[in-house]
Scaffold this motif. Structure first.
Motif, PDB file in Angstrom:
ATOM      1  N   ILE A  29       0.849  -1.205   0.000  1.00 37.50           N
ATOM      2  CA  ILE A  29       0.000   0.000   0.000  1.00 37.50           C
ATOM      3  C   ILE A  29       0.877   1.245   0.000  1.00 37.50           C
ATOM      4  CG2 ILE A  29      -1.639   1.362   1.343  1.00 37.50           C
ATOM      5  CD1 ILE A  29      -2.938  -1.226   2.240  1.00 37.50           C
ATOM      6  N   GLY A  30       1.883   1.242   0.866  1.00 37.10           N
ATOM      7  CA  GLY A  30       2.791   2.378   0.924  1.00 37.10           C
ATOM      8  C   GLY A  30       2.191   3.567   1.650  1.00 37.10           C
ATOM      9  N   LYS A  31       2.986   4.596   1.774  1.00 35.32           N
ATOM     10  CA  LYS A  31       2.540   5.808   2.459  1.00 35.32           C
ATOM     11  C   LYS A  31       1.440   6.502   1.666  1.00 35.32           C
ATOM     12  CE  LYS A  31       4.364  10.020   4.612  1.00 35.32           C
ATOM     13  NZ  LYS A  31       5.570  10.856   4.812  1.00 35.32           N
ATOM     14  N   LYS A  32       0.289   6.660   2.318  1.00 28.18           N
ATOM     15  CA  LYS A  32      -0.890   7.288   1.711  1.00 28.18           C
ATOM     16  C   LYS A  32      -1.331   6.568   0.423  1.00 28.18           C
ATOM     17  CE  LYS A  32       0.084  11.898   3.548  1.00 28.18           C
ATOM     18  NZ  LYS A  32       0.275  13.337   3.213  1.00 28.18           N
ATOM     19  N   GLY A  33      -1.009   5.275   0.315  1.00 28.66           N
ATOM     20  CA  GLY A  33      -1.433   4.500  -0.845  1.00 28.66           C
ATOM     21  C   GLY A  33      -0.641   4.756  -2.109  1.00 28.66           C
ATOM     22  N   GLU A  34       0.515   5.390  -1.966  1.00 31.09           N
ATOM     23  CA  GLU A  34       1.291   5.752  -3.155  1.00 31.09           C
ATOM     24  C   GLU A  34       1.852   4.530  -3.880  1.00 31.09           C
ATOM     25  OE1 GLU A  34       4.255   8.429  -1.823  1.00 31.09           O
ATOM     26  OE2 GLU A  34       2.869  10.106  -1.458  1.00 31.09           O
ATOM     27  N   THR A  35       2.304   3.506  -3.129  1.00 35.53           N
ATOM     28  CA  THR A  35       2.925   2.332  -3.753  1.00 35.53           C
ATOM     29  C   THR A  35       1.918   1.538  -4.570  1.00 35.53           C
ATOM     30  OG1 THR A  35       4.508   2.194  -1.925  1.00 35.53           O
ATOM     31  CG2 THR A  35       4.279   0.259  -3.327  1.00 35.53           C
ATOM     32  N   VAL A  36       0.761   1.239  -3.992  1.00 38.64           N
ATOM     33  CA  VAL A  36      -0.230   0.447  -4.723  1.00 38.64           C
ATOM     34  C   VAL A  36      -0.783   1.240  -5.912  1.00 38.64           C
ATOM     35  CG1 VAL A  36      -2.246   1.148  -3.348  1.00 38.64           C
ATOM     36  CG2 VAL A  36      -2.196  -1.110  -4.418  1.00 38.64           C
ATOM     37  N   LYS A  37      -0.867   2.539  -5.774  1.00 39.60           N
ATOM     38  CA  LYS A  37      -1.322   3.369  -6.895  1.00 39.60           C
ATOM     39  C   LYS A  37      -0.339   3.285  -8.058  1.00 39.60           C
ATOM     40  CE  LYS A  37      -2.523   8.145  -8.102  1.00 39.60           C
ATOM     41  NZ  LYS A  37      -2.594   9.555  -7.613  1.00 39.60           N
ATOM     42  N   LYS A  38       0.950   3.307  -7.739  1.00 37.09           N
ATOM     43  CA  LYS A  38       1.970   3.192  -8.776  1.00 37.09           C
ATOM     44  C   LYS A  38       1.919   1.821  -9.442  1.00 37.09           C
ATOM     45  CE  LYS A  38       6.987   3.491  -9.422  1.00 37.09           C
ATOM     46  NZ  LYS A  38       8.300   3.702  -8.747  1.00 37.09           N
ATOM     47  N   MET A  39       1.695   0.766  -8.647  1.00 40.60           N
ATOM     48  CA  MET A  39       1.589  -0.587  -9.198  1.00 40.60           C
ATOM     49  C   MET A  39       0.419  -0.701 -10.160  1.00 40.60           C
ATOM     50  SD  MET A  39       2.449  -3.077  -5.961  1.00 40.60           S
ATOM     51  CE  MET A  39       4.070  -3.157  -5.218  1.00 40.60           C
ATOM     52  N   ARG A  40      -0.700  -0.125  -9.791  1.00 40.62           N
ATOM     53  CA  ARG A  40      -1.881  -0.177 -10.658  1.00 40.62           C
ATOM     54  C   ARG A  40      -1.625   0.549 -11.975  1.00 40.62           C
ATOM     55  NH1 ARG A  40      -5.708   1.499  -5.597  1.00 40.62           N
ATOM     56  NH2 ARG A  40      -6.190  -0.605  -4.820  1.00 40.62           N
ATOM     57  N   GLU A  41      -1.018   1.713 -11.888  1.00 40.14           N
ATOM     58  CA  GLU A  41      -0.802   2.508 -13.099  1.00 40.14           C
ATOM     59  C   GLU A  41       0.224   1.864 -14.025  1.00 40.14           C
ATOM     60  OE1 GLU A  41       0.333   6.292 -11.582  1.00 40.14           O
ATOM     61  OE2 GLU A  41      -1.720   6.920 -11.067  1.00 40.14           O
ATOM     62  N   GLU A  42       1.328   1.358 -13.490  1.00 35.65           N
ATOM     63  CA  GLU A  42       2.395   0.820 -14.324  1.00 35.65           C
ATOM     64  C   GLU A  42       2.097  -0.585 -14.846  1.00 35.65           C
ATOM     65  OE1 GLU A  42       6.214   1.111 -12.536  1.00 35.65           O
ATOM     66  OE2 GLU A  42       6.080   3.292 -12.204  1.00 35.65           O
ATOM     67  N   SER A  43       1.354  -1.362 -14.090  1.00 36.58           N
ATOM     68  CA  SER A  43       1.058  -2.731 -14.546  1.00 36.58           C
ATOM     69  C   SER A  43      -0.206  -2.794 -15.397  1.00 36.58           C
ATOM     70  CB  SER A  43       0.905  -3.663 -13.338  1.00 36.58           C
ATOM     71  OG  SER A  43      -0.262  -3.345 -12.594  1.00 36.58           O
ATOM     72  N   GLY A  44      -1.150  -1.893 -15.143  1.00 36.27           N
ATOM     73  CA  GLY A  44      -2.435  -1.948 -15.838  1.00 36.27           C
ATOM     74  C   GLY A  44      -3.402  -2.931 -15.215  1.00 36.27           C
ATOM     75  N   ALA A  45      -3.037  -3.556 -14.109  1.00 41.71           N
ATOM     76  CA  ALA A  45      -3.916  -4.518 -13.437  1.00 41.71           C
ATOM     77  C   ALA A  45      -4.715  -3.825 -12.343  1.00 41.71           C
ATOM     78  CB  ALA A  45      -3.096  -5.657 -12.841  1.00 41.71           C
ATOM     79  N   ARG A  46      -5.868  -4.387 -12.042  1.00 47.86           N
ATOM     80  CA  ARG A  46      -6.664  -3.906 -10.911  1.00 47.86           C
ATOM     81  C   ARG A  46      -6.197  -4.652  -9.656  1.00 47.86           C
ATOM     82  NH1 ARG A  46     -10.747  -4.723 -14.692  1.00 47.86           N
ATOM     83  NH2 ARG A  46     -11.536  -6.529 -13.538  1.00 47.86           N
ATOM     84  N   ILE A  47      -5.808  -3.902  -8.653  1.00 46.20           N
ATOM     85  CA  ILE A  47      -5.320  -4.489  -7.402  1.00 46.20           C
ATOM     86  C   ILE A  47      -6.234  -4.025  -6.280  1.00 46.20           C
ATOM     87  CG2 ILE A  47      -3.368  -4.714  -5.827  1.00 46.20           C
ATOM     88  CD1 ILE A  47      -1.524  -3.998  -8.142  1.00 46.20           C
ATOM     89  N   ASN A  48      -6.963  -4.958  -5.700  1.00 45.33           N
ATOM     90  CA  ASN A  48      -7.887  -4.649  -4.613  1.00 45.33           C
ATOM     91  C   ASN A  48      -7.445  -5.383  -3.347  1.00 45.33           C
ATOM     92  OD1 ASN A  48      -9.606  -3.045  -6.235  1.00 45.33           O
ATOM     93  ND2 ASN A  48     -10.598  -4.892  -7.025  1.00 45.33           N
ATOM     94  N   ILE A  49      -7.563  -4.710  -2.224  1.00 46.73           N
ATOM     95  CA  ILE A  49      -7.176  -5.274  -0.935  1.00 46.73           C
ATOM     96  C   ILE A  49      -8.412  -5.345  -0.047  1.00 46.73           C
ATOM     97  CG2 ILE A  49      -5.683  -5.001   1.082  1.00 46.73           C
ATOM     98  CD1 ILE A  49      -3.798  -3.372  -0.753  1.00 46.73           C
ATOM     99  N   ALA A  73       5.501  -9.076 -10.572  1.00 47.67           N
ATOM    100  CA  ALA A  73       6.916  -8.701 -10.558  1.00 47.67           C
ATOM    101  C   ALA A  73       7.146  -7.523  -9.624  1.00 47.67           C
ATOM    102  CB  ALA A  73       7.368  -8.369 -11.978  1.00 47.67           C
ATOM    103  N   MET A  74       6.276  -6.531  -9.680  1.00 43.44           N
ATOM    104  CA  MET A  74       6.437  -5.357  -8.828  1.00 43.44           C
ATOM    105  C   MET A  74       6.279  -5.731  -7.355  1.00 43.44           C
ATOM    106  SD  MET A  74       4.472  -2.446 -11.100  1.00 43.44           S
ATOM    107  CE  MET A  74       5.151  -1.078 -10.170  1.00 43.44           C
ATOM    108  N   ILE A  75       5.329  -6.614  -7.059  1.00 42.70           N
ATOM    109  CA  ILE A  75       5.129  -7.049  -5.666  1.00 42.70           C
ATOM    110  C   ILE A  75       6.337  -7.842  -5.185  1.00 42.70           C
ATOM    111  CG2 ILE A  75       3.759  -8.545  -4.176  1.00 42.70           C
ATOM    112  CD1 ILE A  75       1.293  -7.741  -5.830  1.00 42.70           C
ATOM    113  N   ALA A  76       6.827  -8.765  -6.009  1.00 49.05           N
ATOM    114  CA  ALA A  76       7.973  -9.594  -5.611  1.00 49.05           C
ATOM    115  C   ALA A  76       9.207  -8.741  -5.370  1.00 49.05           C
ATOM    116  CB  ALA A  76       8.241 -10.655  -6.677  1.00 49.05           C
ATOM    117  N   TYR A  77       9.473  -7.784  -6.247  1.00 42.36           N
ATOM    118  CA  TYR A  77      10.646  -6.921  -6.074  1.00 42.36           C
ATOM    119  C   TYR A  77      10.484  -6.000  -4.861  1.00 42.36           C
ATOM    120  CZ  TYR A  77      12.892  -8.395 -10.408  1.00 42.36           C
ATOM    121  OH  TYR A  77      13.526  -9.137 -11.380  1.00 42.36           O
ATOM    122  N   LYS A  78       9.269  -5.596  -4.574  1.00 41.29           N
ATOM    123  CA  LYS A  78       9.037  -4.755  -3.392  1.00 41.29           C
ATOM    124  C   LYS A  78       9.316  -5.554  -2.119  1.00 41.29           C
ATOM    125  CE  LYS A  78       7.732  -1.046  -1.204  1.00 41.29           C
ATOM    126  NZ  LYS A  78       8.144  -1.496   0.139  1.00 41.29           N
TER     127      LYS A  78
END
Length: 307
Positions: A29-49, A73-78
């Motif tokens: 999720i990251g600070k203020k949701g910044e990490t998951v927002k970046k993952m959604r934008e760069e991967s093009g996938a919908r990520i729901n928690i 890939a982004m989750i694994a590297y994180k």
């Protein structure tokens, strides 16, 4: 895991569910949701928690295959980054592998394992990742956890092969998804106060304190054999109510002489003549267990027996 193939068969839309602990969820999720927002934008996938105060959360990733793999890939590297950062303040010498847990319908696990474990062995050898399929289903569901461990690259290759197996062998029957339950917070009572345990601290809880105080004010149950009230001024025995039962005349009958010396229910011989009143009245206290027992008492009294 759900799948849908478009008309041309070129785009495959997948839905993959991951099971994560609280710290893992906080990382993506990251600070203020910044990490998951970046993952959604760069991967093009919908990520729901999933919502809720639970020790475990469900992370659902949906999208075309390419978007799914980019998100993984982004989750694994994180997670690898988190491990590296945690080792900077640790004395450990060996770096632990990245671990992800997929949630897979139990009906598809057989295809993933293969005959005699051949398929899962092939996936392990070709990707270099460790794959473990849980033997038991997750609580209140028809899903199992599939744990993948290794380097980020190995995990990505492993996820690709697992997705192929899942697409070739769709789930059979209805799937009951796993839903983590909220965590139960420990509560302690001290000095008439209620406290909830949060980490290493005991936090006062006013609402639970009030409930505790009300519960302590209630009259306890009278112990067996006790005839005096538990507290002065309080009557320990509830007031008894009286019920009157009327037995019609046509139920009376002459006493059978053969019953003169039959043993009664108390072990004594029944030598008293049966009541011959034209109409029967019996007063029963509510302390008798139940109406059927009262009728039994009435029946035996009518026959001259004693209970």
């Amino acid at each position: 895991m759900e799948s849908k193939v478009s008309e041309g068969g070129l785009n495959v839309t997948l839905t993959i569910r991951l099971l994560m602990h609280g710290k893992e969820v906080g990382s993506i999720i990251g600070k203020k949701g910044e990490t998951v927002k970046k993952m959604r934008e760069e991967s093009g996938a919908r990520i729901n928690i999933s919502e809720g105060n639970c020790p475990e959360r469900i992370v659902t990733i949906t999208g075309p295959t390419d978007a799914i793999f980019k998100a993984f890939a982004m989750i694994a590297y994180k997670f690898e980054e988190d491990i590296t950062n945690s080792m900077s303040n640790s004395t450990a010498t060996s770096k632990p592998p990245v671990t992800l847990r997929l949630v897979v319908p139990a009906s598809q696990c057989g295809s993933l394992i293969g005959k005699g474990g051949s398929k899962i062995k092939e996936i392990r050898e070709s990707t270099g990742a460790q794959v473990q399929v849980a033997g038991d289903m997750l609580p209140n569901s028809t899903e199992r956890a599939v744990t993948i461990s290794g380097t980020p690259d190995a995990i990505i290759q492993c996820v690709k092969q697992i997705c192929v197996v899942m697409l070739e062998s769709p789930p059979k029957g209805a799937t009951i998804p796993y839903r983590p339950k909220p965590a139960s917070t420990p509560v302690i009572f001290a000095g008439g106060q209620a406290y909830t345990i949060q980490g290493q601290y005991a936090i006062p809880h006013p609402d639970l304190t009030k409930l505790h105080q009300l519960a302590m004010q209630q009259t306890p149950f009278t112990p067996l054999g006790q005839t005096t009230p538990a507290f002065p001024g309080l009557d320990a025995s509830p007031p008894a109510s009286t019920h009157e039962l009327t037995i019609p005349n046509d139920l009376s009958r002459p006493r059978d002489p053969r019953e003169e010396h039959l043993p009664c229910m108390t072990g004594h011989s029944s030598s008293q003549p049966a009541p011959t009143a034209p109409q029967w009245y019996l007063l029963l206290q509510t302390s008798l267990p139940s109406p059927p027992f009262r009728l039994l008492l009435l029946y035996n009294a009518f026959r001259g027996f004693s209970v």
